[in-house]
Design a protein around this motif. Structure first.
Motif, short mmCIF file in Angstrom:
data_model
loop_
_atom_site.label_atom_id
_atom_site.label_comp_id
_atom_site.label_asym_id
_atom_site.label_seq_id
_atom_site.Cartn_x
_atom_site.Cartn_y
_atom_site.Cartn_z
N PHE A 60 44.01 47.05 25.74
CA PHE A 60 44.02 45.61 26.00
C PHE A 60 44.99 45.29 27.14
CE2 PHE A 60 42.24 45.01 21.70
CZ PHE A 60 41.22 44.16 22.03
N GLU A 61 46.11 46.00 27.16
CA GLU A 61 47.08 45.78 28.22
C GLU A 61 46.47 46.06 29.59
OE1 GLU A 61 51.55 47.20 29.59
OE2 GLU A 61 50.53 48.25 27.97
N GLN A 62 45.73 47.15 29.71
CA GLN A 62 45.08 47.48 30.98
C GLN A 62 44.02 46.43 31.34
OE1 GLN A 62 43.89 51.44 29.76
NE2 GLN A 62 45.14 52.32 31.40
N MET A 63 43.26 45.98 30.33
CA MET A 63 42.21 45.00 30.58
C MET A 63 42.82 43.69 31.09
SD MET A 63 39.28 43.55 28.01
CE MET A 63 40.43 42.70 26.97
N TYR A 64 43.82 43.18 30.40
CA TYR A 64 44.44 41.93 30.81
C TYR A 64 45.22 42.09 32.12
CZ TYR A 64 42.89 39.57 26.64
OH TYR A 64 42.11 39.00 25.68
N ASP A 65 45.78 43.26 32.33
CA ASP A 65 46.43 43.55 33.61
C ASP A 65 45.43 43.42 34.75
OD1 ASP A 65 48.58 44.64 35.35
OD2 ASP A 65 47.19 46.34 35.49
N ALA A 66 44.23 43.96 34.56
CA ALA A 66 43.20 43.87 35.60
C ALA A 66 42.76 42.43 35.81
CB ALA A 66 42.00 44.74 35.22
N PHE A 67 42.60 41.67 34.72
CA PHE A 67 42.21 40.26 34.85
C PHE A 67 43.28 39.48 35.63
CE2 PHE A 67 39.67 40.49 30.63
CZ PHE A 67 38.55 40.95 31.30
N LEU A 68 44.54 39.68 35.23
CA LEU A 68 45.64 38.97 35.90
C LEU A 68 45.75 39.37 37.37
CD1 LEU A 68 48.40 39.07 33.15
CD2 LEU A 68 47.36 37.02 34.13
N ALA A 69 45.65 40.66 37.64
CA ALA A 69 45.74 41.12 39.03
C ALA A 69 44.63 40.52 39.87
CB ALA A 69 45.69 42.64 39.08
N HIS A 70 43.43 40.45 39.32
CA HIS A 70 42.30 39.88 40.06
C HIS A 70 42.54 38.39 40.35
CE1 HIS A 70 38.28 39.03 41.46
NE2 HIS A 70 38.26 38.01 40.62
N MET A 71 42.92 37.64 39.32
CA MET A 71 43.13 36.20 39.52
C MET A 71 44.27 35.94 40.49
SD MET A 71 42.37 34.51 35.78
CE MET A 71 43.26 35.72 34.80
N LEU A 72 45.36 36.69 40.37
CA LEU A 72 46.48 36.50 41.28
C LEU A 72 46.13 36.87 42.72
CD1 LEU A 72 49.42 37.79 39.04
CD2 LEU A 72 49.00 35.42 39.77
N SER A 73 45.35 37.92 42.90
CA SER A 73 44.96 38.28 44.27
C SER A 73 44.06 37.21 44.87
CB SER A 73 44.29 39.65 44.31
OG SER A 73 43.04 39.63 43.68
N GLU A 74 43.18 36.62 44.06
CA GLU A 74 42.34 35.53 44.54
C GLU A 74 43.20 34.31 44.90
OE1 GLU A 74 38.63 35.05 44.74
OE2 GLU A 74 39.05 37.16 45.10
N LEU A 75 44.17 34.00 44.04
CA LEU A 75 45.04 32.85 44.30
C LEU A 75 45.89 33.06 45.56
CD1 LEU A 75 46.11 31.98 40.66
CD2 LEU A 75 44.68 30.57 42.18
N MET A 76 46.28 34.31 45.84
CA MET A 76 47.06 34.57 47.05
C MET A 76 46.23 34.32 48.31
SD MET A 76 49.61 37.75 46.23
CE MET A 76 48.33 38.95 45.99
N LEU A 77 44.91 34.42 48.19
CA LEU A 77 44.03 34.20 49.34
C LEU A 77 43.55 32.75 49.45
CD1 LEU A 77 41.88 37.44 49.06
CD2 LEU A 77 43.75 36.99 50.66
N ALA A 78 43.92 31.94 48.47
CA ALA A 78 43.49 30.54 48.47
C ALA A 78 44.13 29.77 49.62
CB ALA A 78 43.84 29.87 47.14
N ARG A 79 43.39 28.83 50.13
CA ARG A 79 43.90 27.97 51.19
C ARG A 79 44.77 26.88 50.56
NH1 ARG A 79 40.93 23.47 54.34
NH2 ARG A 79 42.51 23.02 55.89
#
Length: 103
Positions: A60-79
């Motif tokens: 579960f830790e790996q799964m949520y880590d992947a979800f968080l990393a994906h959302m944070l990387s998307e947010l870093m690219l947000a205008r």
């Protein structure tokens, strides 16, 4: 902060960015599938992008880590250059309200 607290904050920011066109998230139209595939994209080696076997397991830790990393990387690219101090999509600044009322 607990993992749940972090998830709540990041998911709220991600949802806000998805719902407001001004953030211009790069993969907005594929947000759901990209989020679901985040654990595979994170833990399957990039040059062997075959679908993992059904008996492949992650924690579960790996799964949520992947979800968080994906959302944070998307947010870093947000205008965000349209944001002003004290302004947000839910709380526009006084100047934005006047401009929209005049237009």
């Amino acid at each position: 902060m607990s993992l749940r607290d972090v998830l709540e904050v990041v998911v709220k920011a991600y949802e806000e960015a998805l719902l407001d066109d001004r953030y211009e998230l790069p993969s907005r139209n594929q947000a759901g599938i990209n989020l679901l595939l985040a654990p595979i994209n994170r833990y399957v080696p990039p040059f062997t992008r075959s679908w993992p076997q059904l008996d492949t397991s992650i924690t579960f830790e790996q799964m949520y880590d992947a979800f968080l990393a994906h959302m944070l990387s998307e947010l870093m690219l947000a205008r965000v250059d349209w944001l002003k101090k004290g302004s947000s999509p839910a709380n526009p600044s006084h100047a934005e309200v006047e401009h929209s009322a005049a237009g």
